[in-house]
Design an enzyme around this catalytic site. Structure first.
Site, PDB file in Angstrom:
ATOM      1  CG  HIS A 139      -3.371  -1.095  -2.407  1.00 15.59           C
ATOM      2  ND1 HIS A 139      -3.931   0.158  -2.369  1.00 15.59           N
ATOM      3  CD2 HIS A 139      -3.133  -1.436  -1.116  1.00 15.59           C
ATOM      4  CE1 HIS A 139      -4.004   0.570  -1.124  1.00 15.59           C
ATOM      5  NE2 HIS A 139      -3.531  -0.366  -0.339  1.00 15.59           N
TER       6      HIS A 139
ATOM      7  CE  LYS B  33      -7.309   0.496   0.502  1.00 20.25           C
ATOM      8  NZ  LYS B  33      -6.834  -0.510   1.444  1.00 20.25           N
TER       9      LYS B  33
ATOM     10  CB  SER C  36      -0.979   0.004   1.168  1.00 22.62           C
ATOM     11  OG  SER C  36      -0.429  -0.568   2.304  1.00 22.62           O
TER      12      SER C  36
HETATM   13  C1  LIG Z   1      -6.850  -0.642   2.889  1.00 21.30           C
HETATM   14  C2  LIG Z   1      -6.244  -1.951   3.227  1.00 21.30           C
HETATM   15  C3  LIG Z   1      -6.884  -2.827   4.098  1.00 21.30           C
HETATM   16  C4  LIG Z   1      -8.095  -2.423   4.868  1.00 21.30           C
HETATM   17  O1  LIG Z   1      -9.212  -2.401   4.087  1.00 21.30           O
HETATM   18  P1  LIG Z   1     -10.511  -1.584   4.581  1.00 21.30           P
HETATM   19  O2  LIG Z   1     -11.609  -2.156   3.803  1.00 21.30           O
HETATM   20  O3  LIG Z   1     -10.221  -0.150   4.294  1.00 21.30           O
HETATM   21  O4  LIG Z   1     -10.623  -1.846   6.053  1.00 21.30           O
HETATM   22  C5  LIG Z   1      -6.350  -4.078   4.275  1.00 21.30           C
HETATM   23  N1  LIG Z   1      -5.206  -4.444   3.657  1.00 21.30           N
HETATM   24  C6  LIG Z   1      -4.546  -3.606   2.841  1.00 21.30           C
HETATM   25  C7  LIG Z   1      -3.283  -4.062   2.184  1.00 21.30           C
HETATM   26  C8  LIG Z   1      -5.034  -2.330   2.612  1.00 21.30           C
HETATM   27  O5  LIG Z   1      -4.371  -1.485   1.836  1.00 21.30           O
END
Ligand SMILES: *Cc1c(COP(=O)(O)O)cnc(C)c1O
Length: 395
Positions: free
Chosen positions: A209, A239, A181
């Site tokens: 991602h 995302k 991330s």
């Molecule tokens: C954003 C993210 C999460 C968390 O996801 P949410 O749905 O926002 O709680 C988990 N793992 C990774 C690698 C992330 O980037």
């Protein structure tokens, strides 16, 4: 000491370190451009990579699901029962990702903190990349398994730890993100999958991602021909899918285990129908686009990397939509973000503890709907920084 005094001291310490965080109030969806305090800014710090959060068709699908199933799901799926839209989306996800089954989770945070402790217990061992997301770290902590952290994407170090610590344990797990991330890079997933097989370890891959982005939307594992090599893949809807929630794509057996053992599934209210309806429409959209989204994202990400280099920042060629532009110290990173803001660009400084000290950065993100005009503004703003004020000009 009083609680108020203790909090004042903690906040003062955060301030002195240049690490105070503030919330920004948006008056628009989080797309390629956002409205802040009445100003339209080019948004380079979202995760809405496909511009779906503000898409009329996605929103409409959410509304229709809410009208049919309600504003909320009412309870955990084990209590009230699950709205049929949940099961339909799970079937579609399993088909799309090529797994036997999928299970919806409240969020990516819930997915990891539920999945890892459900699988890994007292006599087991978990190997985790040092840059894994906080939700993976917390999932490992919540499990009663022995834990080892390997250096970021370092296959040799992972192999060494597996050799030293696998024996004598019942189960072993390796957990990694597929696109990191904050660094935007992809580890050698094929090598990790091979190591897992050789050392009888199960692989868990967090594709937060990468889903919707790489592999025609199917993620990095699929892009590399590794579908089926992970015991479980985590994806999120917050995302690229433009909505909210997450899923685990996995075997029917692990899904069954999670329904019975994952505390974040059992003890938390099911995803609201709006999020499920919107995510399902996003999945249809991603499937229909094939590789088109991915191609455009690479173009935009490449432009962002180029622009950041024009400002004299060091950037690696991005693997997906995340483009880290390393600045260094906290104050410098805040200063660059401030200059960009003056030029109408939203790019927030990422500081410890999200990234290691000394590696403060602008985490730039590409969106398929960033227009040529947006990118021209970005080049202009970064170029001005490179030409003058503070940052070293490029060689
Ligand atoms: C954003 C993210 C999460 C968390 O996801 P949410 O749905 O926002 O709680 C988990 N793992 C990774 C690698 C992330 O980037």
């Amino acid at each position: 000491m009083h609680l108020d005094d203790a909090i004042d001291q903690t906040l003062a310490r955060i301030d002195r370190a240049g690490l105070r965080r503030t919330l920004l109030s948006l008056d628009s969806p989080p797309g390629p451009r956002v409205v802040v305090d009445g100003r339209e800014l080019v948004n380079l710090c979202g995760n809405d990579y496909l511009g779906l959060a503000g898409d009329a068709g996605i929103i409409q699908a959410g509304i229709e699901a809410a009208q049919k199933f309600g504003a909320g799901s009412g309870a955990s799926r084990l209590v009230t029962g699950s709205p049929s839209c949940h099961g339909e989306l799970e079937d579609a996800l399993a088909r799309f990702f090529g797994t036997e089954a999928a299970l919806l989770c409240g969020s990516g945070y819930h997915a990891n903190t539920g999945l890892i402790p459900a699988l890994a217990g007292k006599n087991d061992v978990v190997f985790s990349d040092e840059l894994n997301h906080a939700s993976i770290i917390d999932g490992c902590r919540l499990s009663k398994a022995e834990r080892h952290t390997y250096r970021h994407a370092d296959i040799t170090h992972l192999e060494q730890l597996l050799t030293e610590h696998r024996d004598g344990k019942d189960l072993a797990f390796v957990v990694t993100e597929s696109v990191f991330s904050m660094d935007g890079d992809t580890p050698d997933l094929a090598a990790i999958a091979d190591l897992c097989e050789r050392h009888d370890a199960a692989l868990i891959v967090d594709e937060a991602h990468a889903v919707g982005v790489l592999g025609a939307g199917r993620g990095a594992m699929a892009a590399l021909g590794l579908t089926g090599r992970a015991a479980a893949v985590v994806g999120t809807f917050g995302k690229a899918f433009g909505s909210f929630g997450a899923f685990v794509a996995t075997s029917a057996k692990i899904r069954e285990l999670l329904i019975n053992r994952s505390r974040s599934v059992i003890f938390s209210t099911a995803l609201p129908p709006f999020a499920v309806g919107a995510a399902h429409e996003a999945l249809r959209r991603i499937e229909a686009q094939g590789a088109a989204f991915e191609t455009r994202l690479h173009e935009v990400a490449h432009e962002l990397a180029q622009a950041a280099r024009e400002a004299g920042l060091s950037v690696l060629e991005p693997a997906a939509a995340v483009v880290p532009a390393i600045v260094g110290g906290e104050a410098e990173a805040l200063a660059v973000a401030e200059k960009l803001l003056d030029a109408g660009i939203l790019a927030r400084a990422i500081r410890p503890p999200t990234v290691p000290p000394g590696s403060c950065r602008l985490r730039l993100t590409a969106c398929v709907t960033h227009s040529p005009e947006d990118l021209a503004r970005v080049h202009e703003a970064f170029g001005a920084i490179g030409r003058g004020s503070g940052a070293e000009p490029p060689d």
